[in-house]
Design a protein around this motif. Sequence first.
Motif, PDB file in Angstrom:
ATOM      1  N   THR A   1      21.196 -49.091  -4.588  1.00  0.00           N
ATOM      2  CA  THR A   1      21.608 -50.398  -4.075  1.00  0.00           C
ATOM      3  C   THR A   1      22.032 -50.257  -2.615  1.00  0.00           C
ATOM      4  OG1 THR A   1      22.369 -51.095  -6.264  1.00  0.00           O
ATOM      5  CG2 THR A   1      23.223 -52.319  -4.367  1.00  0.00           C
ATOM      6  N   GLU A   2      21.552 -51.180  -1.802  1.00  0.00           N
ATOM      7  CA  GLU A   2      21.979 -51.249  -0.407  1.00  0.00           C
ATOM      8  C   GLU A   2      22.667 -52.583  -0.196  1.00  0.00           C
ATOM      9  OE1 GLU A   2      18.568 -50.686   2.044  1.00  0.00           O
ATOM     10  OE2 GLU A   2      18.419 -48.524   1.621  1.00  0.00           O
ATOM     11  N   GLU A   3      23.887 -52.538   0.384  1.00  0.00           N
ATOM     12  CA  GLU A   3      24.623 -53.790   0.565  1.00  0.00           C
ATOM     13  C   GLU A   3      25.612 -53.666   1.717  1.00  0.00           C
ATOM     14  OE1 GLU A   3      28.413 -53.198  -2.456  1.00  0.00           O
ATOM     15  OE2 GLU A   3      26.667 -54.293  -3.200  1.00  0.00           O
ATOM     16  N   THR A   4      26.120 -54.827   2.111  1.00  0.00           N
ATOM     17  CA  THR A   4      27.193 -54.888   3.105  1.00  0.00           C
ATOM     18  C   THR A   4      28.513 -54.981   2.362  1.00  0.00           C
ATOM     19  OG1 THR A   4      25.725 -56.052   4.631  1.00  0.00           O
ATOM     20  CG2 THR A   4      28.090 -56.179   5.071  1.00  0.00           C
ATOM     21  N   SER A   5      29.424 -54.073   2.627  1.00  0.00           N
ATOM     22  CA  SER A   5      30.644 -53.986   1.824  1.00  0.00           C
ATOM     23  C   SER A   5      31.866 -53.823   2.722  1.00  0.00           C
ATOM     24  CB  SER A   5      30.531 -52.803   0.850  1.00  0.00           C
ATOM     25  OG  SER A   5      31.740 -52.598   0.160  1.00  0.00           O
TER      26      SER A   5
ATOM     27  N   ASP B   1      21.623 -49.085  10.366  1.00  0.00           N
ATOM     28  CA  ASP B   1      21.895 -50.495  10.083  1.00  0.00           C
ATOM     29  C   ASP B   1      23.297 -50.883  10.537  1.00  0.00           C
ATOM     30  OD1 ASP B   1      19.403 -50.905   8.957  1.00  0.00           O
ATOM     31  OD2 ASP B   1      20.054 -50.403   6.936  1.00  0.00           O
ATOM     32  N   GLN B   2      24.244 -49.950  10.407  1.00  0.00           N
ATOM     33  CA  GLN B   2      25.616 -50.240  10.822  1.00  0.00           C
ATOM     34  C   GLN B   2      25.681 -50.513  12.327  1.00  0.00           C
ATOM     35  OE1 GLN B   2      28.233 -50.592   8.888  1.00  0.00           O
ATOM     36  NE2 GLN B   2      29.743 -50.899  10.514  1.00  0.00           N
TER      37      GLN B   2
ATOM     38  N   GLU C   1      27.716 -51.027   6.196  1.00  0.00           N
ATOM     39  CA  GLU C   1      26.407 -51.004   5.534  1.00  0.00           C
ATOM     40  C   GLU C   1      26.297 -49.712   4.720  1.00  0.00           C
ATOM     41  OE1 GLU C   1      24.219 -53.456   5.586  1.00  0.00           O
ATOM     42  OE2 GLU C   1      25.546 -54.631   6.894  1.00  0.00           O
TER      43      GLU C   1
ATOM     44  N   SER D   1      24.847 -47.474   1.065  1.00  0.00           N
ATOM     45  CA  SER D   1      23.807 -47.270   0.064  1.00  0.00           C
ATOM     46  C   SER D   1      24.382 -46.360  -1.016  1.00  0.00           C
ATOM     47  CB  SER D   1      22.568 -46.633   0.699  1.00  0.00           C
ATOM     48  OG  SER D   1      21.613 -46.306  -0.288  1.00  0.00           O
TER      49      SER D   1
ATOM     50  N   GLU E   1      23.722 -46.515  -8.597  1.00  0.00           N
ATOM     51  CA  GLU E   1      24.545 -47.088  -9.651  1.00  0.00           C
ATOM     52  C   GLU E   1      23.888 -46.853 -11.005  1.00  0.00           C
ATOM     53  OE1 GLU E   1      26.691 -51.398 -10.609  1.00  0.00           O
ATOM     54  OE2 GLU E   1      24.980 -51.270  -9.249  1.00  0.00           O
TER      55      GLU E   1
END
Length: 413
Positions: A140-144, A155-156, A168, A170, A173
């Motif tokens: 999973t890749e997400e902004t957290s 990406d950051q 950003e 990864s 899970e």
Amino acid sequence: MSADIEPHPPIPVIELREHGRPVAYRLPDAAGRTLAGSGILETTPDPYEPGWWQLKAGSMVGAATLTTPAGQAITLRITPKLPIARLFFLLGYALNPKGWQQDAVDVAEHADLLPALAHTYERQLERALRQGTLQGYRTTEETSLLVRGRIREADQIRRHYGLALPVEVSFDEYTVDIPENQLLRAATERLLRLPAIPTLTRRRLLSHRARLADAAALVRGHVMPDWRPSRLNSRYHPALHLAGIILRDSSVEHIVGDLRVNGFLFDMNKLFEDFVCVALREDLHGRGGRTELQGRGIHLDEADTVRIRPDFVWYDASGHARAVVDAKYKAEQPEGFPDADLYQLLAYCTALHLPAGHLIYAKGNPHTSHRIRNAGIRIHQHALDLDQPPKGLLGDISSIANALSDRQHASGS
């Protein structure tokens, strides 16, 4: 409603048999035109009896509900000529020749294709989920706002240059939301939307769907997720193979013009072709060379503008064609097989520079051959009796494979 207007009689459930005789049904004109426009069966108005239509099934078998622009529902059921158990063998072997015996399910209690399919899938799904829902790792890749896993530095910098948060990230899970469960959920929901699913089977499917609720629902029109066979998901294999059938070629859920079609239909032409080609591939494995289903990159003319696609081509180790096969789901008529089939295979043999070719039919005389005048090409016609136990059917396929290897059959002399 005015007393002068006679209401349309209710539309009956239309029951036909594959390649059977035409059957007369009394239908409203709109319903008749709907059936004619569906392309599922031959539909012609009776020239002598207004309001009556002659309906004839072809190679499509199964069940479907058609909804006219006016909202009328037409239920269509087409019974295959083959026993359901034999049809499921052809289907199962074409999908998974190594595991068809293990995947066998008793469907003798069901006379119709759709209830048998739903029952078979439900039983295989129950076996797959008996030890619990399969879990696996999903990236999973997400902004957290929290650092979890690893930071995607590129990406950051691109999205949040100079900021510490958000981040950003990864991470992997461990979850039930994996392709295998997504496909099983989608196939289960697809069956639940179809007509004529027995009540007990429907109830069991609803229970299984609840167990798969944490898997993401697939979006219609999007590419289905891929899954790879492994030791970890081996108990899922039979159910996943059936799910592929339900979600791909055989499932009918679309709109043709103003006509809405929802159902499940097999094209027996394609099923026979798939079975023959897979069975030949399996039998020829280990005899050298390679086999190709639906031959690619073959052209009839020197300018490569007329493309042809034989059902099955066997190449030798150097890449030269060794044999060509075309499968035809049709039975021999009193006057013989259609000449057009010979013309088609003659074109294949000419383009592939082969002295012989092979036509395989669903039923007819065991073997005959024709030497083509002025061409030095011999075309062999074989016939398979599908209404026999699997062992005998595969034995006949092996005999044809031997003919492909035999020099006498491979020669035009």
